[in-house]
Design a protein around this motif. Structure first.
Motif, PDB file in Angstrom:
ATOM      1  N   ILE A 152     -24.301  -2.132   0.322  1.00 32.01           N
ATOM      2  CA  ILE A 152     -23.181  -2.792   1.003  1.00 32.01           C
ATOM      3  C   ILE A 152     -22.107  -3.173  -0.007  1.00 32.01           C
ATOM      4  O   ILE A 152     -20.911  -2.957   0.214  1.00 32.01           O
ATOM      5  CB  ILE A 152     -23.675  -4.043   1.762  1.00 32.01           C
ATOM      6  N   ALA A 153     -22.565  -3.727  -1.143  1.00 30.47           N
ATOM      7  CA  ALA A 153     -21.611  -4.173  -2.163  1.00 30.47           C
ATOM      8  C   ALA A 153     -20.791  -2.995  -2.670  1.00 30.47           C
ATOM      9  O   ALA A 153     -19.562  -3.079  -2.791  1.00 30.47           O
ATOM     10  CB  ALA A 153     -22.352  -4.842  -3.311  1.00 30.47           C
ATOM     11  N   ASP A 154     -21.471  -1.864  -2.937  1.00 32.79           N
ATOM     12  CA  ASP A 154     -20.764  -0.679  -3.420  1.00 32.79           C
ATOM     13  C   ASP A 154     -19.740  -0.212  -2.397  1.00 32.79           C
ATOM     14  O   ASP A 154     -18.614   0.145  -2.737  1.00 32.79           O
ATOM     15  CB  ASP A 154     -21.761   0.454  -3.700  1.00 32.79           C
ATOM     16  N   LYS A 155     -20.155  -0.246  -1.149  1.00 31.94           N
ATOM     17  CA  LYS A 155     -19.260   0.182  -0.076  1.00 31.94           C
ATOM     18  C   LYS A 155     -17.997  -0.676  -0.070  1.00 31.94           C
ATOM     19  O   LYS A 155     -16.885  -0.175  -0.003  1.00 31.94           O
ATOM     20  CB  LYS A 155     -20.011   0.082   1.250  1.00 31.94           C
ATOM     21  N   PHE A 156     -18.206  -1.970  -0.151  1.00 33.14           N
ATOM     22  CA  PHE A 156     -17.064  -2.895  -0.157  1.00 33.14           C
ATOM     23  C   PHE A 156     -16.131  -2.587  -1.312  1.00 33.14           C
ATOM     24  O   PHE A 156     -14.916  -2.516  -1.160  1.00 33.14           O
ATOM     25  CB  PHE A 156     -17.545  -4.343  -0.279  1.00 33.14           C
ATOM     26  N   ARG A 157     -16.754  -2.400  -2.485  1.00 26.11           N
ATOM     27  CA  ARG A 157     -15.953  -2.186  -3.670  1.00 26.11           C
ATOM     28  C   ARG A 157     -15.126  -0.910  -3.522  1.00 26.11           C
ATOM     29  O   ARG A 157     -13.934  -0.901  -3.806  1.00 26.11           O
ATOM     30  CB  ARG A 157     -16.873  -2.118  -4.892  1.00 26.11           C
ATOM     31  N   SER A 158     -15.799   0.157  -3.062  1.00 26.62           N
ATOM     32  CA  SER A 158     -15.064   1.423  -2.959  1.00 26.62           C
ATOM     33  C   SER A 158     -14.022   1.349  -1.854  1.00 26.62           C
ATOM     34  O   SER A 158     -12.935   1.927  -1.956  1.00 26.62           O
ATOM     35  CB  SER A 158     -16.035   2.583  -2.761  1.00 26.62           C
ATOM     36  N   GLU A 159     -14.334   0.603  -0.820  1.00 24.86           N
ATOM     37  CA  GLU A 159     -13.339   0.395   0.239  1.00 24.86           C
ATOM     38  C   GLU A 159     -12.108  -0.296  -0.325  1.00 24.86           C
ATOM     39  O   GLU A 159     -10.970   0.070  -0.019  1.00 24.86           O
ATOM     40  CB  GLU A 159     -13.917  -0.482   1.359  1.00 24.86           C
ATOM     41  N   GLY A 160     -12.362  -1.280  -1.164  1.00 24.80           N
ATOM     42  CA  GLY A 160     -11.267  -2.022  -1.777  1.00 24.80           C
ATOM     43  C   GLY A 160     -10.401  -1.111  -2.624  1.00 24.80           C
ATOM     44  O   GLY A 160      -9.177  -1.111  -2.523  1.00 24.80           O
ATOM     45  N   GLN A 161     -11.101  -0.281  -3.453  1.00 23.42           N
ATOM     46  CA  GLN A 161     -10.356   0.614  -4.321  1.00 23.42           C
ATOM     47  C   GLN A 161      -9.565   1.628  -3.499  1.00 23.42           C
ATOM     48  O   GLN A 161      -8.395   1.906  -3.800  1.00 23.42           O
ATOM     49  CB  GLN A 161     -11.320   1.335  -5.269  1.00 23.42           C
ATOM     50  N   GLY A 162     -10.199   2.147  -2.470  1.00 25.19           N
ATOM     51  CA  GLY A 162      -9.530   3.123  -1.617  1.00 25.19           C
ATOM     52  C   GLY A 162      -8.288   2.539  -0.978  1.00 25.19           C
ATOM     53  O   GLY A 162      -7.206   3.133  -1.019  1.00 25.19           O
ATOM     54  N   GLU A 163      -8.459   1.361  -0.434  1.00 27.13           N
ATOM     55  CA  GLU A 163      -7.344   0.702   0.249  1.00 27.13           C
ATOM     56  C   GLU A 163      -6.212   0.420  -0.731  1.00 27.13           C
ATOM     57  O   GLU A 163      -5.036   0.620  -0.421  1.00 27.13           O
ATOM     58  CB  GLU A 163      -7.870  -0.592   0.897  1.00 27.13           C
ATOM     59  N   ALA A 164      -6.601  -0.021  -1.939  1.00 28.97           N
ATOM     60  CA  ALA A 164      -5.588  -0.313  -2.953  1.00 28.97           C
ATOM     61  C   ALA A 164      -4.825   0.961  -3.300  1.00 28.97           C
ATOM     62  O   ALA A 164      -3.592   0.952  -3.403  1.00 28.97           O
ATOM     63  CB  ALA A 164      -6.246  -0.905  -4.187  1.00 28.97           C
ATOM     64  N   SER A 165      -5.548   2.075  -3.472  1.00 24.82           N
ATOM     65  CA  SER A 165      -4.888   3.345  -3.796  1.00 24.82           C
ATOM     66  C   SER A 165      -3.951   3.755  -2.669  1.00 24.82           C
ATOM     67  O   SER A 165      -2.836   4.232  -2.905  1.00 24.82           O
ATOM     68  CB  SER A 165      -5.917   4.452  -4.010  1.00 24.82           C
ATOM     69  N   ARG A 166      -4.421   3.560  -1.447  1.00 27.95           N
ATOM     70  CA  ARG A 166      -3.601   3.927  -0.300  1.00 27.95           C
ATOM     71  C   ARG A 166      -2.284   3.148  -0.321  1.00 27.95           C
ATOM     72  O   ARG A 166      -1.198   3.714  -0.165  1.00 27.95           O
ATOM     73  CB  ARG A 166      -4.366   3.638   0.989  1.00 27.95           C
ATOM     74  N   ILE A 167      -2.399   1.848  -0.552  1.00 23.89           N
ATOM     75  CA  ILE A 167      -1.204   0.998  -0.576  1.00 23.89           C
ATOM     76  C   ILE A 167      -0.288   1.421  -1.714  1.00 23.89           C
ATOM     77  O   ILE A 167       0.932   1.492  -1.570  1.00 23.89           O
ATOM     78  CB  ILE A 167      -1.604  -0.483  -0.711  1.00 23.89           C
ATOM     79  N   ASN A 168      -0.918   1.756  -2.839  1.00 23.62           N
ATOM     80  CA  ASN A 168      -0.144   2.177  -3.990  1.00 23.62           C
ATOM     81  C   ASN A 168       0.626   3.461  -3.684  1.00 23.62           C
ATOM     82  O   ASN A 168       1.820   3.578  -3.997  1.00 23.62           O
ATOM     83  CB  ASN A 168      -1.100   2.400  -5.163  1.00 23.62           C
ATOM     84  N   GLY A 169      -0.056   4.404  -3.062  1.00 20.72           N
ATOM     85  CA  GLY A 169       0.593   5.659  -2.679  1.00 20.72           C
ATOM     86  C   GLY A 169       1.740   5.415  -1.726  1.00 20.72           C
ATOM     87  O   GLY A 169       2.843   5.971  -1.876  1.00 20.72           O
ATOM     88  N   GLU A 170       1.479   4.565  -0.772  1.00 22.33           N
ATOM     89  CA  GLU A 170       2.502   4.225   0.217  1.00 22.33           C
ATOM     90  C   GLU A 170       3.731   3.645  -0.479  1.00 22.33           C
ATOM     91  O   GLU A 170       4.867   3.962  -0.149  1.00 22.33           O
ATOM     92  CB  GLU A 170       1.913   3.203   1.184  1.00 22.33           C
ATOM     93  N   LYS A 171       3.419   2.819  -1.479  1.00 25.89           N
ATOM     94  CA  LYS A 171       4.495   2.189  -2.234  1.00 25.89           C
ATOM     95  C   LYS A 171       5.355   3.257  -2.906  1.00 25.89           C
ATOM     96  O   LYS A 171       6.585   3.249  -2.790  1.00 25.89           O
ATOM     97  CB  LYS A 171       3.880   1.251  -3.279  1.00 25.89           C
ATOM     98  N   GLU A 172       4.700   4.188  -3.594  1.00 22.91           N
ATOM     99  CA  GLU A 172       5.434   5.235  -4.309  1.00 22.91           C
ATOM    100  C   GLU A 172       6.282   6.067  -3.340  1.00 22.91           C
ATOM    101  O   GLU A 172       7.459   6.342  -3.594  1.00 22.91           O
ATOM    102  CB  GLU A 172       4.456   6.156  -5.046  1.00 22.91           C
ATOM    103  N   ARG A 173       5.636   6.435  -2.243  1.00 23.39           N
ATOM    104  CA  ARG A 173       6.332   7.254  -1.265  1.00 23.39           C
ATOM    105  C   ARG A 173       7.575   6.542  -0.741  1.00 23.39           C
ATOM    106  O   ARG A 173       8.680   7.071  -0.713  1.00 23.39           O
ATOM    107  CB  ARG A 173       5.390   7.578  -0.103  1.00 23.39           C
TER     108      ARG A 173
END
Lengths: 313, 329
Positions: free
Chosen positions: A215-236
């Motif tokens: 569960i912890a790993d899932k949360f962490r990777s979810e966090g990283q994924g979401e952060a990357s998504r937001i970052n990409g959105e920002k760049e775009r």
């Protein structure tokens, strides 16, 4: 005088002993079986209060009338799915037929020991016959989802067919069948504690741990994924905002240039004279703008300026 | 050590005195004990259950009461007092900051959940005796019985729930359900108690897995942090970029306006001049030319004048001394 006093005293003492021997007090929580030379006589006495019996010959045997406790030894039993568990049980029972009870078991110690045999045996049988879930769970209720965590480890419970309540009931019933001629009745039987034996518990802990780490790993990777998504959105968005602004600005400028060009052309391009004047003015302007103190001018005598100079003479 | 000599004579004398008055003493003792055992007080939080020759007779309210000596006896039951039982822990000292101990109570709190995980559940049962007759005469060891009911009841309820439910959303529900269940079973047993409240204390994963559960919480926090950081970076950049874009566009608008206005201005000036110019083109042109020259020529550096055939002067001219800007007209 003294003699008579002693006689009275003796009579009183004897009378007291006889009264004490021929009466007995049954307390609210008790019931009594009267025995004559060890053999029970008459019905059992269940009403509280003072009662009478034949002195010296008959004895009153007191038994408890209340719900009595029985506490099982924690037993190590394998379930049907070969999981070793400790089962700690308790029961409440009552002496329903003191006469029979007295005949069969004599006293409570005897009863406890018989109950141990019967209930422990039944518990063992029923636990071994059922899967662990059946003894833990009571109903097939749908668990309430506990939010984010349950998306990863599903909040689901295995379907059960028997259930804890029924197993308890079966054991109670079956034990009562075996104890029906003992003058007692088992009124309630329950599992007090059920737990894994030590080694199994360690395994369960390991399983729980790995589940949580998952569960912890899932949360962490979810966090990283979401952060990357937001970052990409920002760049775009950044690129789109900047380029959009550039585009609009250039369009505006272009339009203005065109408008200005049209205005100029309108004015300057009317006829030959206007064109002439325009080019003349422009060259004059160029003079003004480009000539300064660092400019060396070589004027030929046939230049226009000189011509004017000459004509000034 | 103080010397103490036993005076046999004196002792004998007083013993004889006692024997002489034995009847009186007996009577006094009997009467006194009768009086003492006749009157008794029932405290504010209690009732007195009176049994006559073992049988239940009556229940007395608090205050000064009396009973028949030697025949009746009284048992006081604290019906108004709220009592409590602790499971999974014991209060070791009560005070402003009570201390608790788990020693000897570990087995009470560790239990299997419905998904065959383990949870550590601590709780308190608060109850009152509401039927002193049942409490005294229906069940032996009622307190112990209540403990048994409570322990088995809690396991029954937790056994029907997942470990996630027990640890998070299910708390209040479990307490409510357990209260009802304990009361039901107590009524079956005629225990004579009323469950006032069931309060769940610490509900935790068992000690060996607590670290893993904390890791989940940490990961959850970490996730939030990562997302928040990304959002904050987004918020730092995007609104600013929007502002800058607006600025670029505004500047372009400004440029456009300036450009058009300038052209219009220039054209207006040109048109005015043209109107006059067309009337006398030669003169106007010459005038403008000379005005310009008047302005320009004084500002010029070196002025060299040659005739039309003076081209051969040029090669000798040292242009490097000057700025080198030369315009050949």
């Amino acid at each position: 005088m003294k003699k008579s006093l002693i006689t009275i005293l003796v009579i009183v003492v004897v009378a007291l002993i006889v009264i004490a021997q021929s009466t007995y007090i049954v307390r609210e929580s008790e019931q009594v079986v009267i025995t004559q030379f060890g053999k029970p006589v008459g019905e059992s006495v269940k009403d509280a209060g003072i009662h009478f019996k034949v002195p010296f010959i008959q004895t009153a045997n007191f038994f408890d009338k209340r719900y009595l406790e029985w506490d099982g030894d924690p037993n190590q039993i394998p379930t049907r799915d070969k999981k070793f568990i400790f089962v700690d049980t308790y029961a409440r029972w009552q002496i329903t037929d003191p006469l029979q009870f007295y005949k069969r078991l004599t006293n409570e110690r005897g009863a406890q020991s018989r109950l141990d045999d019967i209930l422990d045996g039944e518990t063992r049988d029923f636990i071994a016959k059922n899967y662990l879930e059946e003894t833990v769970r009571t109903s097939n209720r749908t668990p309430i989802s506990s939010g984010a965590i349950s998306e990863i480890v599903e909040d689901s419970l295995v379907q059960i067919n028997v259930g804890r309540d029924s197993i308890q009931e079966y054991i109670q019933k079956s034990a009562n069948l075996q104890s029906q001629d003992l003058g007692i009745e088992i009124l309630d039987f329950r599992f007090k504690r059920i737990n894994y034996v030590e080694e199994v518990r360690t395994q369960v802990y390991e399983r729980m741990k790995s589940e949580r780490f998952r569960i912890a790993d899932k949360f962490r990777s979810e966090g990283q994924g979401e952060a990357s998504r937001i970052n990409g959105e920002k760049e775009r968005e950044l690129k789109s905002i900047q380029s959009e602004a550039f585009k609009v600005a250039e369009q505006i400028k272009g339009k203005a240039d065109a408008e200005a060009a049209a205005i100029y052309a309108n004015a300057y391009n009317k006829n030959n004279a206007s064109r002439e004047l325009y080019s003349f003015l422009k060259s004059m302007e160029t003079f003004q703008k480009t000539f300064n103190s660092e400019t060396t001018v070589i004027l030929s005598t046939d230049s226009d300026l000189y011509k004017y100079l000459k004509s000034m003479d | 050590m103080a010397e103490f000599e036993f005076d046999w004579d004196k002792a004998k004398e007083s013993f004889q005195k006692i024997v002489k008055n034995i009847r009186l003493i007996i009577v006094v003792v009997v009467v006194l004990s009768a009086v003492i055992s006749t009157f008794f007080q029932v405290g504010a939080e209690e009732v007195g259950v009176v049994t006559r020759l073992g049988a239940y007779n009556r229940t007395l309210e608090s205050g000064l009461n009396f009973k028949i000596p030697f025949v009746e006896s009284v048992i006081k039951v604290p019906v108004e007092r709220q009592q409590k039982q602790e499971f999974g822990f014991r209060t070791t000292s009560v005070g402003v900051q009570s201390t608790f101990s788990k020693r000897g109570a570990e087995g009470e709190s560790l239990m299997l959940t419905g998904d065959l995980n383990l949870a550590d559940v601590e709780w308190v049962v608060q109850y009152r005796i509401d039927n002193p007759y049942n409490f005294l005469f229906k069940v032996r060891n009622p307190e112990e019985t209540l403990r048994d009911i409570s322990e088995s009841g809690m396991r029954q309820i937790v056994g029907d729930r997942t470990v996630n439910e027990v640890l998070t959303v299910g708390r209040a529900e479990i307490a409510g359900k357990l209260k009802v269940l304990i009361q039901e079973i107590s009524n079956d047993y005629e225990l004579g108690i009323r469950v006032e409240q069931v309060v769940l204390q610490d509900v935790t994963p068992p000690e060996p897995v607590r670290g893993a559960f904390n890791a989940v919480n940490e990961a959850q926090q970490e996730k939030e942090t990562l997302i928040n950081q990304a959002k904050s970076a987004y918020n730092k950049v995007i609104p600013r970029a929007r502002g800058e874009a607006e600025e670029t566009i505004q500047k372009a608008e400004g440029f456009a306006t300036e450009r058009v206005n300038n052209s219009q201005g220039e054209v207006a000036r040109f048109n005015e001049l043209y109107t006059e110019y067309i009337k006398a083109p030669g003169v106007t042109k010459t005038r403008i030319y000379l005005e310009t020259m008047q302005e320009v020529v004084p500002k010029l550096g070196d002025k060299i004048i040659t005739d039309e055939k003076g081209g051969n002067v040029l090669p000798l001219l040292n242009m490097s001394t000057k700025s080198g800007k030369a315009i050949n007209q």
